[in-house]
Design a protein around this motif. Structure first.
Motif, PDB file in Angstrom:
ATOM      1  N   THR A 195      51.544 -24.466 -26.170  1.00  0.00           N
ATOM      2  CA  THR A 195      52.638 -25.387 -26.483  1.00  0.00           C
ATOM      3  C   THR A 195      52.155 -26.578 -27.296  1.00  0.00           C
ATOM      4  N   SER A 196      50.839 -26.725 -27.429  1.00  0.00           N
ATOM      5  CA  SER A 196      50.276 -27.891 -28.112  1.00  0.00           C
ATOM      6  C   SER A 196      50.234 -27.735 -29.635  1.00  0.00           C
ATOM      7  N   LYS A 197      50.735 -26.623 -30.151  1.00  0.00           N
ATOM      8  CA  LYS A 197      50.729 -26.331 -31.591  1.00  0.00           C
ATOM      9  C   LYS A 197      49.337 -26.468 -32.204  1.00  0.00           C
ATOM     10  N   PRO A 198      48.377 -25.709 -31.666  1.00  0.00           N
ATOM     11  CA  PRO A 198      46.996 -25.808 -32.160  1.00  0.00           C
ATOM     12  C   PRO A 198      46.841 -25.176 -33.540  1.00  0.00           C
ATOM     13  N   LYS A 199      45.772 -25.550 -34.208  1.00  0.00           N
ATOM     14  CA  LYS A 199      45.443 -24.978 -35.507  1.00  0.00           C
ATOM     15  C   LYS A 199      44.959 -23.542 -35.296  1.00  0.00           C
ATOM     16  N   VAL A 200      45.430 -22.638 -36.149  1.00  0.00           N
ATOM     17  CA  VAL A 200      45.017 -21.244 -36.106  1.00  0.00           C
ATOM     18  C   VAL A 200      44.258 -20.945 -37.396  1.00  0.00           C
ATOM     19  N   THR A 201      43.074 -20.363 -37.271  1.00  0.00           N
ATOM     20  CA  THR A 201      42.281 -19.972 -38.433  1.00  0.00           C
ATOM     21  C   THR A 201      42.329 -18.458 -38.554  1.00  0.00           C
ATOM     22  N   TRP A 202      42.872 -17.977 -39.664  1.00  0.00           N
ATOM     23  CA  TRP A 202      43.034 -16.546 -39.902  1.00  0.00           C
ATOM     24  C   TRP A 202      41.926 -16.023 -40.799  1.00  0.00           C
ATOM     25  N   LYS A 203      41.510 -14.757 -40.548  1.00  0.00           N
ATOM     26  CA  LYS A 203      40.472 -14.154 -41.384  1.00  0.00           C
ATOM     27  C   LYS A 203      40.610 -12.637 -41.354  1.00  0.00           C
ATOM     28  N   SER A 204      40.312 -12.029 -42.497  1.00  0.00           N
ATOM     29  CA  SER A 204      40.275 -10.571 -42.588  1.00  0.00           C
ATOM     30  C   SER A 204      38.815 -10.150 -42.670  1.00  0.00           C
ATOM     31  N   ALA A 205      38.462  -9.104 -41.924  1.00  0.00           N
ATOM     32  CA  ALA A 205      37.096  -8.592 -41.984  1.00  0.00           C
ATOM     33  C   ALA A 205      36.832  -7.968 -43.355  1.00  0.00           C
ATOM     34  N   ASN A 206      37.879  -7.478 -44.013  1.00  0.00           N
ATOM     35  CA  ASN A 206      37.743  -6.907 -45.354  1.00  0.00           C
ATOM     36  C   ASN A 206      39.027  -7.210 -46.138  1.00  0.00           C
ATOM     37  N   ALA A 207      39.013  -8.305 -46.872  1.00  0.00           N
ATOM     38  CA  ALA A 207      40.196  -8.745 -47.619  1.00  0.00           C
ATOM     39  C   ALA A 207      40.559  -7.794 -48.755  1.00  0.00           C
ATOM     40  N   ALA A 208      39.655  -6.914 -49.150  1.00  0.00           N
ATOM     41  CA  ALA A 208      39.982  -5.924 -50.184  1.00  0.00           C
ATOM     42  C   ALA A 208      40.952  -4.874 -49.636  1.00  0.00           C
ATOM     43  N   ILE A 209      40.920  -4.654 -48.327  1.00  0.00           N
ATOM     44  CA  ILE A 209      41.833  -3.695 -47.684  1.00  0.00           C
ATOM     45  C   ILE A 209      43.116  -4.403 -47.266  1.00  0.00           C
ATOM     46  N   ALA A 210      42.990  -5.512 -46.549  1.00  0.00           N
ATOM     47  CA  ALA A 210      44.156  -6.290 -46.124  1.00  0.00           C
ATOM     48  C   ALA A 210      43.768  -7.763 -46.088  1.00  0.00           C
ATOM     49  N   ALA A 211      44.523  -8.565 -46.810  1.00  0.00           N
ATOM     50  CA  ALA A 211      44.285 -10.011 -46.841  1.00  0.00           C
ATOM     51  C   ALA A 211      45.237 -10.674 -45.853  1.00  0.00           C
TER      52      ALA A 211
END
Length: 176
Positions: A124-140
């Motif tokens: 509920t605190s609206k924390p920051k989320v850090t997104w990452k793809s293990a292989n951005a060439a397949i899915a970003a």
């Protein structure tokens, strides 16, 4: 004349020495005034600007306990205030023990060119989320939106409040 100058210099030096402790007392502060944790996580608060003994106290031990060294342990979802008393000052830190984050999906199947959104729920605190793809060439991924680039498999991770959440992504070629 020399005596008066010497006397004035000594008086200024004495006055400066008298104000040093007051200046040091004003600089006493906590390393954090707000902390967001998940159940079971810990964080140690430090008092800066003094070497004197600190007395720690919590407003709700069932939510967040604090040790004599300032180590906070998150016990259950809720809010507590940690108080540090030192050198005649009372310092406070708000502790929020938040709900465990969850990812909207643990797996996705997409065709090249398709998009899908992942969301983090729970806190509920609206924390920051850090997104990452293990292989951005397949899915970003950007802000939770996954874009299928080429056929293959990869993993999308979301880091939030010290937790790593994962989603397996399979990308296939569109049928012709």
């Amino acid at each position: 004349m020399k005596k008066r100058t010497l006397f004035t210099a000594l008086l200024c030096l004495l006055a400066a020495l008298c104000f040093v402790p007051a200046a040091q007392a004003a600089a006493i502060k906590l390393s954090a005034t707000k902390v967001v944790l998940l159940k079971g996580q810990t964080k140690t608060l430090k008092v800066k600007g003094t070497k004197k003994k600190v007395t720690w106290k919590t407003s709700r031990k069932s939510v967040a306990a604090v040790s004599s060294k300032g180590k906070i342990t998150a016990n259950k979802v809720g809010k507590a205030t940690i108080t540090a008393k030192v050198a005649g000052k009372t310092l406070k830190c708000t502790v929020i023990v938040d709900k465990t984050p969850k990812l909207s999906s643990s797996s996705l199947s997409l065709k090249v060119g398709e998009n899908s959104s992942l969301k983090v729920s729970g806190p509920t605190s609206k924390p920051k989320v850090t997104w990452k793809s293990a292989n951005a060439a397949i899915a970003a991924v950007q802000n939770g939106t996954v874009t299928a680039k080429t056929a293959g498999t990869t993993t999308i991770t979301a880091k939030v409040l010290g937790k790593t959440l994962k989603c397996a992504v399979t990308v296939t070629e569109p049928k012709r």
